[in-house]
Design a protein around this motif. Structure first.
Motif, PDB file in Angstrom:
ATOM      1  N   ILE A  24     -92.800 -83.205  86.539  1.00 54.62           N
ATOM      2  CA  ILE A  24     -92.639 -81.746  86.534  1.00 54.62           C
ATOM      3  C   ILE A  24     -91.192 -81.361  86.204  1.00 54.62           C
ATOM      4  N   ALA A  25     -90.246 -82.026  86.865  1.00 52.94           N
ATOM      5  CA  ALA A  25     -88.837 -81.704  86.605  1.00 52.94           C
ATOM      6  C   ALA A  25     -88.456 -82.093  85.174  1.00 52.94           C
ATOM      7  N   GLY A  26     -88.943 -83.257  84.720  1.00 57.07           N
ATOM      8  CA  GLY A  26     -88.626 -83.713  83.365  1.00 57.07           C
ATOM      9  C   GLY A  26     -89.143 -82.764  82.300  1.00 57.07           C
ATOM     10  N   GLN A  27     -90.364 -82.277  82.510  1.00 56.94           N
ATOM     11  CA  GLN A  27     -90.948 -81.356  81.531  1.00 56.94           C
ATOM     12  C   GLN A  27     -90.291 -79.976  81.582  1.00 56.94           C
ATOM     13  N   ALA A 155     -76.270 -87.911  90.398  1.00 57.09           N
ATOM     14  CA  ALA A 155     -76.925 -86.642  90.066  1.00 57.09           C
ATOM     15  C   ALA A 155     -76.658 -85.636  91.176  1.00 57.09           C
ATOM     16  N   PRO A 156     -76.765 -84.346  90.859  1.00 61.52           N
ATOM     17  CA  PRO A 156     -76.586 -83.329  91.898  1.00 61.52           C
ATOM     18  C   PRO A 156     -77.804 -83.174  92.800  1.00 61.52           C
ATOM     19  N   ALA A 157     -78.928 -83.784  92.419  1.00 59.99           N
ATOM     20  CA  ALA A 157     -80.140 -83.678  93.237  1.00 59.99           C
ATOM     21  C   ALA A 157     -80.692 -85.063  93.527  1.00 59.99           C
ATOM     22  N   LEU A 158     -81.120 -85.262  94.769  1.00 61.31           N
ATOM     23  CA  LEU A 158     -81.738 -86.525  95.190  1.00 61.31           C
ATOM     24  C   LEU A 158     -83.051 -86.206  95.906  1.00 61.31           C
ATOM     25  N   GLN A 352     -90.822 -73.972 100.948  1.00 59.93           N
ATOM     26  CA  GLN A 352     -91.086 -73.527  99.575  1.00 59.93           C
ATOM     27  C   GLN A 352     -90.598 -74.515  98.527  1.00 59.93           C
ATOM     28  N   THR A 353     -89.492 -75.192  98.816  1.00 62.39           N
ATOM     29  CA  THR A 353     -88.890 -76.074  97.807  1.00 62.39           C
ATOM     30  C   THR A 353     -88.800 -77.537  98.246  1.00 62.39           C
ATOM     31  N   MET A 354     -89.052 -77.818  99.515  1.00 60.74           N
ATOM     32  CA  MET A 354     -88.909 -79.153 100.111  1.00 60.74           C
ATOM     33  C   MET A 354     -87.441 -79.593 100.154  1.00 60.74           C
ATOM     34  N   ALA A 355     -86.524 -78.659  99.977  1.00 59.04           N
ATOM     35  CA  ALA A 355     -85.094 -78.980 100.011  1.00 59.04           C
ATOM     36  C   ALA A 355     -84.580 -78.977 101.440  1.00 59.04           C
ATOM     37  N   ALA A 356     -83.626 -79.856 101.704  1.00 59.46           N
ATOM     38  CA  ALA A 356     -82.967 -79.871 103.012  1.00 59.46           C
ATOM     39  C   ALA A 356     -82.161 -78.590 103.165  1.00 59.46           C
ATOM     40  N   ARG A 357     -82.302 -77.963 104.312  1.00 59.99           N
ATOM     41  CA  ARG A 357     -81.635 -76.664 104.521  1.00 59.99           C
ATOM     42  C   ARG A 357     -80.106 -76.780 104.555  1.00 59.99           C
ATOM     43  N   GLY A 391     -90.318 -80.350  92.334  1.00 60.42           N
ATOM     44  CA  GLY A 391     -90.095 -80.503  90.893  1.00 60.42           C
ATOM     45  C   GLY A 391     -89.791 -79.197  90.184  1.00 60.42           C
ATOM     46  N   THR A 392     -90.338 -78.099  90.676  1.00 64.38           N
ATOM     47  CA  THR A 392     -90.057 -76.791  90.072  1.00 64.38           C
ATOM     48  C   THR A 392     -88.780 -76.168  90.607  1.00 64.38           C
ATOM     49  N   ALA A 393     -88.228 -76.738  91.702  1.00 60.24           N
ATOM     50  CA  ALA A 393     -87.028 -76.167  92.315  1.00 60.24           C
ATOM     51  C   ALA A 393     -85.740 -76.892  91.892  1.00 60.24           C
ATOM     52  N   ILE A 394     -85.879 -78.144  91.486  1.00 56.24           N
ATOM     53  CA  ILE A 394     -84.677 -78.932  91.157  1.00 56.24           C
ATOM     54  C   ILE A 394     -83.878 -78.280  90.025  1.00 56.24           C
TER      55      ILE A 394
END
Length: 394
Positions: A24-27, A155-158, A352-357, A391-394
């Motif tokens: 998803i992120a790649g596309q 990378a800035p995202a893990l 919503q994003t599964m990101a660590a707060r 994948g849509t939030a990265i």
């Protein structure tokens, strides 16, 4: 060592959640690297559903997931539905069928699902690095640096998508929890789930029924499931038992209704209609013979004629058969657990994003998170939905 390669996101784990998130992120134009110590992607996918991959469940909803926060899964599940994944499977021309209770399987092989995920990753120009364990993960100046083998990348995202420790023979580990703690995220105590239960003490006699299965209603606490139960040489298994195992805690009983369709008073009614029958013969008509013999023996008086048995005794027998209490002494552990309950605490993640707060750029998805689905495709749907959210939030 060469200088680290640069990406927009590094995803740890080439399982269902990791590959789908990468695709998803790649596309979306992100440069994505997936790292896994296994020598091939999607190993747990390949053994799932008896090799046919129970890839989703059409009855998916948040109340079929166990979590310290029962509402956490709602957002991701609501934004990526079973139909969304079915549409993807259909787009690749993969034939599938519904078994029971909304469970969808490939007609062919689980390899088809892995092939879909790899093709989707290829469409997004995702880089996949396999066969080397992660040596270190560091975070500084807003970038994550991962070292594996003789290489490193930043990378800035893990994204932590390494799953849980269930099925260690497939290479499963608890690295997700080590990473979570490294970055200050809480971990809800992991435990084996969707796992056979073991019996000891006086209940070991039921092991003699190994291989006998019958449809029951199994209950642990407030959770109850009507499916098959299977006696094993170690204790209890089968879909009904695997389901309640996710809710069971050490010291708790498990109650089994061996005759879920029997109306109250059925034995006393049988006494009027078939006075020469016995409890043993009545059970023999309704249950596998070996099980009927064992249960009637345990009840006592199972071979006496119904006409000679007081209604009170028959009533007690009915009660016992509809709520037979077992006291498991444990489970068969991670080796036989289909999934892991517990995991990275949801209170530290965005639903919503599964990101660590509190840790910018860090995400956790799939089985690594404290969200555990019922048996029957629910855990795959959580993998797809949580991966889509990240994948849509990265």
């Amino acid at each position: 060592m060469p200088s680290p390669s640069s990406y927009d996101a590094i995803i740890l784990g080439a399982g269902a959640a990791g590959l789908f998130c990468a695709a998803i992120a790649g596309q979306r134009g992100k440069r994505v690297l997936v790292i896994d110590h296994a020598d091939a992607p999607g190993k747990k996918i390949l053994i799932s559903g008896g090799g046919r991959c129970n890839f989703t469940n059409v009855h998916t909803q948040a109340d079929r997931y166990i979590s310290a926060n029962p509402h956490f899964a709602k957002s991701a599940l609501g934004r990526y539905s079973p139909q969304d994944f079915i549409d993807l499977v259909d787009a690749y021309g993969i034939a599938w069928h519904e078994k029971t209770l909304g469970q969808l399987f490939c007609d062919g092989s689980a390899k088809q699902i892995v092939a879909v995920l790899l093709e989707e990753c290829a469409k997004g120009s995702v880089t996949i690095a396999l066969g080397h364990a992660i040596r270190a993960v560091d975070h500084a100046d807003g970038r994550y640096r991962v070292s594996w083998g003789d290489r490193s990348a930043e990378a800035p995202a893990l994204v932590i998508a390494t799953g849980g420790p269930s099925i260690p023979k497939m290479g499963a580990t608890g690295i997700a929890y080590d990473l979570a703690r490294q970055f200050g995220l809480k971990v809800v105590e992991p435990r084996p789930a969707l796992v056979p239960l073991t019996l000891g003490g006086d209940e070991t006699l039921f092991r003699s029924l190994s291989g006998v299965a019958t449809e029951v209603v199994a209950r642990a606490g407030k959770a109850l499931f009507r499916e098959a139960a299977l006696f094993t040489h170690k204790g209890l298994s089968g879909p009904a038992i695997l389901q309640v195992s996710s809710y069971w805690r050490h010291g708790d009983p498990v109650a089994i209704d061996f005759l879920p369709d029997a109306a109250p008073g059925w034995l006393t009614l049988a006494k009027r209609q078939q006075p020469r029958a016995t409890v043993r013969s009545m059970l023999g008509a309704l249950l596998p013979d070996r099980l009927a013999a064992t249960l009637s023996e345990r009840i006592g008086g199972g071979d006496g004629r119904l006409a000679d048995t007081p209604d009170r005794v028959l009533g007690e027998a009915e009660k016992r058969l509809s709520g037979w209490t077992f006291h498991p002494n444990g489970t068969e552990g991670y080796a036989k657990a289909e999934v892991t309950a517990g995991g990275i605490g949801t209170d530290g993640l965005s639903s919503q994003t599964m990101a660590a707060r509190k840790v910018p750029g860090l995400y956790a998805i799939g089985e690594a998170v404290d969200v555990t689905g019922w048996l029957g495709g629910y855990n795959f749907q959580w993998a797809w939905a949580s991966a889509h959210a990240a994948g849509t939030a990265i």
